[in-house]
Design a protein around this motif. Structure first.
Motif, PDB file in Angstrom:
ATOM      1  N   GLU A  83      -1.240  14.220   2.345  1.00 63.73           N
ATOM      2  CA  GLU A  83      -2.158  13.403   1.553  1.00 63.73           C
ATOM      3  C   GLU A  83      -2.314  13.943   0.132  1.00 63.73           C
ATOM      4  N   VAL A  84      -2.476  13.011  -0.802  1.00 67.90           N
ATOM      5  CA  VAL A  84      -2.699  13.341  -2.214  1.00 67.90           C
ATOM      6  C   VAL A  84      -3.976  12.642  -2.655  1.00 67.90           C
ATOM      7  N   VAL A 143      -2.713   1.701  -4.415  1.00 68.69           N
ATOM      8  CA  VAL A 143      -2.429   3.139  -4.419  1.00 68.69           C
ATOM      9  C   VAL A 143      -3.582   3.844  -3.715  1.00 68.69           C
ATOM     10  N   GLU A 144      -3.280   4.456  -2.578  1.00 74.19           N
ATOM     11  CA  GLU A 144      -4.313   4.937  -1.667  1.00 74.19           C
ATOM     12  C   GLU A 144      -4.328   6.454  -1.592  1.00 74.19           C
ATOM     13  N   VAL A 186       0.849  -1.196   0.000  1.00 77.55           N
ATOM     14  CA  VAL A 186       0.000   0.000   0.000  1.00 77.55           C
ATOM     15  C   VAL A 186       0.884   1.245   0.000  1.00 77.55           C
ATOM     16  N   VAL A 187       0.627   2.163  -0.943  1.00 76.29           N
ATOM     17  CA  VAL A 187       1.483   3.348  -1.070  1.00 76.29           C
ATOM     18  C   VAL A 187       0.642   4.618  -1.158  1.00 76.29           C
ATOM     19  N   PRO A 188       1.136   5.726  -0.535  1.00 72.83           N
ATOM     20  CA  PRO A 188       0.426   6.998  -0.576  1.00 72.83           C
ATOM     21  C   PRO A 188       1.106   8.053  -1.449  1.00 72.83           C
ATOM     22  N   SER A 189       2.188   7.678  -2.144  1.00 72.47           N
ATOM     23  CA  SER A 189       2.942   8.649  -2.938  1.00 72.47           C
ATOM     24  C   SER A 189       3.717   7.929  -4.037  1.00 72.47           C
ATOM     25  N   LEU A 227      -3.282   8.444  -8.418  1.00 72.46           N
ATOM     26  CA  LEU A 227      -3.445   7.206  -9.175  1.00 72.46           C
ATOM     27  C   LEU A 227      -2.871   7.291 -10.591  1.00 72.46           C
ATOM     28  N   PRO A 228      -3.238   8.284 -11.403  1.00 69.41           N
ATOM     29  CA  PRO A 228      -2.659   8.326 -12.756  1.00 69.41           C
ATOM     30  C   PRO A 228      -1.166   8.597 -12.745  1.00 69.41           C
TER      31      PRO A 228
END
Length: 316
Positions: free
Chosen positions: A150-151, A137-138, A117-120, A157-158
């Motif tokens: 946070e993004v 992708v979170e 799980v990745v946030p960046s 995602l893209p």
């Protein structure tokens, strides 16, 4: 079936995965997801590994379909967690809340498929270098523990999908077929649902929590603890979390000491009810099978309709 690399790797009918929420993502909910053609995930973030072992046994009795286990690295203290997961006989694991290098090699050597799980983008590239088979992708609109910077899914995602070649499961903001179709348009090959599953009929949480999700507006989550110490997180707005939004506690994790009083006792001020912004789009408690069936049907309808309305033939 919806065929993607995610469905092929996991052996499931539909590329819909249930989020591994602490205490919630156990056999009652996870088996319903797997039986409906998605992928149920058993949590470890509660830290109650003896209970988790029993939940895996229950899964074997409740479903013959594939399911997975999550290793929430920040919350699991057992140094033998890899052996624990391997011994459960599952073939798929997600790792989260930590360094992907910590367990990836050992899990893959044991024959498991590993998604991190990745946030960046930087976290995604680190996970790829660690050898993961895929990514979750979170986006920052999702509930639970978050990156302090946070993004949104629409941006993250893209971006990640443009830079990696492994299959991606999108998380954060996914609640129905329309949002699933949007995620696929941005490069995902699967989606993960958290808040939608918390509010499902098979979710074990107290009705007060489900009712709070149904009553929530799109603005009724708060982003807490951005500057630490400890993790940032997104949760439902209550009197407690509204106060924490203005004045964070010294230790946010202490607030989960009475989590079970909220989760299963229904006291919405006893702890923090983690939730994504999609709470503002949920207006009914539905069985998991209905959630998944409606999501798939709407996904197919939306995808086809876009082609009819905006494809080359429509423009001719």
């Amino acid at each position: 079936m919806i065929r993607t690399r995610v469905t092929e790797m996991l052996g499931i009918e539909y590329p819909i995965v249930q989020a591994p929420m602490g205490w919630i993502a156990r056999a009652q909910l996870a088996s319903a997801v797997s039986n409906a053609g998605g992928l149920g995930i058993i949590e470890t973030s509660s830290g109650e590994l003896d209970a988790v072992r029993e939940e895996v046994k229950k899964m074997r009795a409740l479903t013959t379909k594939p399911f997975g286990v999550n290793i929430a690295q920040a919350f699991v203290r057992d140094p033998d967690i890899v052996s624990f997961v391997v011994d459960q006989g599952v073939k798929f694991v997600t790792t989260s809340a930590g360094d992907p290098n910590r367990y990836c090699s050992a899990l893959k050597e044991a024959g498991l498929t590993v998604f991190h799980v990745v946030p960046s983008l930087a976290a995604a590239q680190k996970a790829i270098d660690a050898g993961v088979d895929g990514l979750v992708v979170e986006g920052g609109e999702g509930g639970g523990f978050k990156n302090s910077r946070e993004v949104a899914t629409m941006v993250l995602l893209p971006l990640v999908c443009s830079q990696v070649r492994v299959p991606v499961i999108a998380a954060g903001g996914i609640v129905d077929g329309r949002s699933m179709a949007a995620a696929f348009a941005l490069g995902a090959e699967g989606v993960q649902m958290g808040t939608r599953m918390v509010s499902s009929a098979e979710s074990p949480v107290h009705a007060n929590w489900k009712d709070a999700i149904l009553a929530a507006r799109e603005t009724d989550t708060v982003f807490l603890n951005r500057f630490g110490p400890g993790p940032a997180l997104r949760a439902l707005r209550t009197a407690k979390t509204t106060e924490f939004e203005k004045a964070p506690p010294e230790n946010i994790m202490r607030e989960f000491g009475h989590a079970l009083d909220l989760y299963f006792g229904g006291d919405m001020e006893a702890s923090i009810a983690l939730s994504g912004q999609v709470a503002g789009r949920i207006d009914a408690v539905k069985p998991v099978a209905q959630v998944i069936a409606e999501t798939v049907a709407e996904f197919e309808e939306v995808a086809a309709d876009l082609g009819r309305r905006y494809g080359a033939k429509a423009m001719a």
